[in-house]
Design a protein around this motif. Structure first.
Motif, short mmCIF file in Angstrom:
data_model
loop_
_atom_site.label_atom_id
_atom_site.label_comp_id
_atom_site.label_asym_id
_atom_site.label_seq_id
_atom_site.Cartn_x
_atom_site.Cartn_y
_atom_site.Cartn_z
N ASN A 43 21.59 21.80 -19.35
CA ASN A 43 20.83 22.83 -18.65
C ASN A 43 19.39 22.83 -19.13
O ASN A 43 19.06 22.29 -20.18
CB ASN A 43 21.45 24.21 -18.88
N ALA A 61 19.77 24.15 -23.91
CA ALA A 61 20.41 23.38 -22.84
C ALA A 61 21.92 23.53 -22.83
O ALA A 61 22.57 23.23 -21.83
CB ALA A 61 20.03 21.90 -22.94
N SER A 64 24.20 29.05 -21.03
CA SER A 64 24.08 29.39 -19.61
C SER A 64 22.68 29.97 -19.39
O SER A 64 21.99 30.35 -20.35
CB SER A 64 25.13 30.43 -19.22
N SER A 65 22.26 30.05 -18.16
CA SER A 65 20.95 30.63 -17.86
C SER A 65 20.85 32.05 -18.38
O SER A 65 19.81 32.45 -18.92
CB SER A 65 20.70 30.62 -16.35
#
Length: 89
Positions: A43, A61, A64-65
């Motif tokens: 991510n 990364a 989670s967002s």
């Protein structure tokens, strides 16, 4: 770039500002952390696969967002600017 570096401490900093007819306001927020020796996670972008924020065990990364946004220097800077401008309080 940091393959041969033994001191893995790092800091990610965001400065964000706002200007209008009354002047300029700038806030800066920093998140301290460490650099991994290998890429971890898929991510994010840039240095996210190698930056582990202090107090966490995963890179940006690997988060989670939502997790990343909770500890991101960018989010912290935006929140601080909102407070300074008395917006969304």
């Amino acid at each position: 770039m940091a393959a041969g570096v033994s001191n893995r401490r790092a800091a990610a900093t965001t400065a964000i500002g706002y200007a209008d007819e009354t002047g300029v306001q700038v806030v800066t927020k920093t998140v301290n952390g460490t650099l991994t020796t290998e890429l971890r996670g898929t991510n994010g972008f840039g240095y996210d696969p190698i930056f582990v924020p202090h107090g966490h065990h995963r890179t940006y990364a690997e988060m989670s967002s939502e997790e990343k946004n909770a500890v991101s220097h960018r989010r912290l800077a935006v929140d601080e600017l909102r407070k300074a401008l008395n917006v969304f309080n």
